[in-house]
Design an enzyme around this catalytic site. Structure first.
Site, PDB file in Angstrom:
ATOM      1  N   GLU A 107     122.064  81.848  37.513  1.00 14.73           N
ATOM      2  CA  GLU A 107     122.913  81.197  36.512  1.00 14.73           C
ATOM      3  C   GLU A 107     124.324  81.774  36.559  1.00 14.73           C
ATOM      4  O   GLU A 107     125.318  81.034  36.512  1.00 14.73           O
ATOM      5  CB  GLU A 107     122.312  81.404  35.121  1.00 14.73           C
ATOM      6  CG  GLU A 107     123.143  80.856  33.984  1.00 14.73           C
ATOM      7  CD  GLU A 107     122.820  81.533  32.666  1.00 14.73           C
ATOM      8  OE1 GLU A 107     123.702  81.554  31.796  1.00 14.73           O
ATOM      9  OE2 GLU A 107     121.694  82.042  32.511  1.00 14.73           O
TER      10      GLU A 107
ATOM     11  N   GLU B  91     123.125  75.428  35.810  1.00  9.54           N
ATOM     12  CA  GLU B  91     123.979  76.397  36.506  1.00  9.54           C
ATOM     13  C   GLU B  91     123.176  77.189  37.533  1.00  9.54           C
ATOM     14  O   GLU B  91     123.655  77.443  38.649  1.00  9.54           O
ATOM     15  CB  GLU B  91     124.625  77.342  35.494  1.00  9.54           C
ATOM     16  CG  GLU B  91     125.695  76.677  34.652  1.00  9.54           C
ATOM     17  CD  GLU B  91     126.319  77.610  33.634  1.00  9.54           C
ATOM     18  OE1 GLU B  91     127.473  77.366  33.253  1.00  9.54           O
ATOM     19  OE2 GLU B  91     125.658  78.587  33.217  1.00  9.54           O
TER      20      GLU B  91
ATOM     21  N   ASP C 255     127.495  79.400  37.644  1.00 12.16           N
ATOM     22  CA  ASP C 255     128.613  79.200  36.731  1.00 12.16           C
ATOM     23  C   ASP C 255     129.937  79.290  37.487  1.00 12.16           C
ATOM     24  O   ASP C 255     130.830  78.450  37.316  1.00 12.16           O
ATOM     25  CB  ASP C 255     128.546  80.247  35.617  1.00 12.16           C
ATOM     26  CG  ASP C 255     129.743  80.183  34.688  1.00 12.16           C
ATOM     27  OD1 ASP C 255     129.905  79.169  34.001  1.00 12.16           O
ATOM     28  OD2 ASP C 255     130.527  81.150  34.666  1.00 12.16           O
TER      29      ASP C 255
ATOM     30  N   ASP D  63     121.735  76.371  31.182  1.00  9.29           N
ATOM     31  CA  ASP D  63     121.549  77.542  32.047  1.00  9.29           C
ATOM     32  C   ASP D  63     120.813  77.173  33.330  1.00  9.29           C
ATOM     33  O   ASP D  63     121.152  77.660  34.418  1.00  9.29           O
ATOM     34  CB  ASP D  63     120.762  78.631  31.309  1.00  9.29           C
ATOM     35  CG  ASP D  63     121.546  79.260  30.168  1.00  9.29           C
ATOM     36  OD1 ASP D  63     122.772  79.043  30.104  1.00  9.29           O
ATOM     37  OD2 ASP D  63     120.930  79.960  29.337  1.00  9.29           O
TER      38      ASP D  63
END
Length: 245
Positions: free
Chosen positions: A61, A137, A65, A134
């Site tokens: 994650e 990502e 991101d 989450d």
């Protein structure tokens, strides 16, 4: 085989089949399927298994991101050559914010693939917005590690970029950016702004601006600065164009 191990094995088999179908759906086959499964593994699932069949998705994650911000930034930079840094930042924030990521995740039924612990499952974790964002990502992070930036770009080109082109995030743009986005979407031509008039004393100046599309006037606007006058002209042009749609 003890019943618990049998149940876990059956659970794993079910999800491996689901991941196989998922890869077929998106047209991408992972070289390392463990990365794909890890992207969908919530920490609650890992905590309930002593032997940790998979790592949780938190590190993926973190990576995803950054990859998402980079790819979306590059796309916006190329698509909107006249947009200011501030507007680009605002638009990117709207695209990578939690509600948007949840929308992308739901479009591909990410929730049905998440490996959850019993407690998280019972409290509705599968539909929890933060969890889905989450996971999206984490999936981007896993895809980047497995196949590189080009494949990530191709995936986003199918799932995310079309929504930008459809105007799904226009509400966060200023009037000039909204007008530019609308014209680019329709492929209508070039926009130009002209200051037609400056009037009033230096301490109370007023500017009048006109916006044209292919030399055809679309709107007039006035303001205390050139920028404000252009924004008002763009607002009038937007109103006219939307009435014609």
């Amino acid at each position: 085989m003890p019943y618990r191990k049998y149940r876990e094995k059956k659970y794993e088999t079910k999800y491996r089949e689901a991941f196989k179908l998922f890869q077929e759906k998106i047209g991408i086959t992972f070289t390392d399927e463990k990365l794909l499964i890890q992207a969908f593994t919530h920490s609650s699932y890992v905590n309930e298994h002593r032997k940790k069949p998979h790592e949780d998705n938190e590190r993926l994650e973190f990576l995803g991101d950054a990859v998402l911000e980079l790819t979306v930034s590059q796309y916006l930079f190329q698509k909107y050559p006249t947009m200011s840094e501030g507007e680009l930042t605002k638009l990117r924030a709207a695209i990578v914010c939690e509600p948007s990521l949840v929308r992308f995740a739901n479009e591909l039924s990410f929730g049905s693939l998440v490996l959850l612990g019993k407690g998280e499952e019972m409290t509705g974790g599968r539909e929890r917005p933060a969890l889905l964002a989450d996971v999206f990502e984490a999936f981007i992070g896993a895809l980047y590690l497995d196949q590189g930036l080009e494949t990530v770009w191709g995936f986003l080109k199918e799932i995310v970029y079309p929504k930008i082109n459809e105007g799904a995030f226009s509400h966060v743009m200023d009037y000039k950016s909204q007008l530019q986005e609308l014209i680019q979407r329709d492929g209508s031509g070039n926009i130009e702004y002209q200051i037609l008039q400056e009037k009033g004393p230096a301490h109370n100046r007023e500017f009048v601006s006109r916006v044209t599309l292919n030399n055809v006037a679309l709107g007039l606007g006035s303001g205390k600065s050139k920028k404000e006058a252009e924004q008002q002209a763009a607002a009038e042009a937007l109103k006219k164009l939307k009435e014609q749609l």
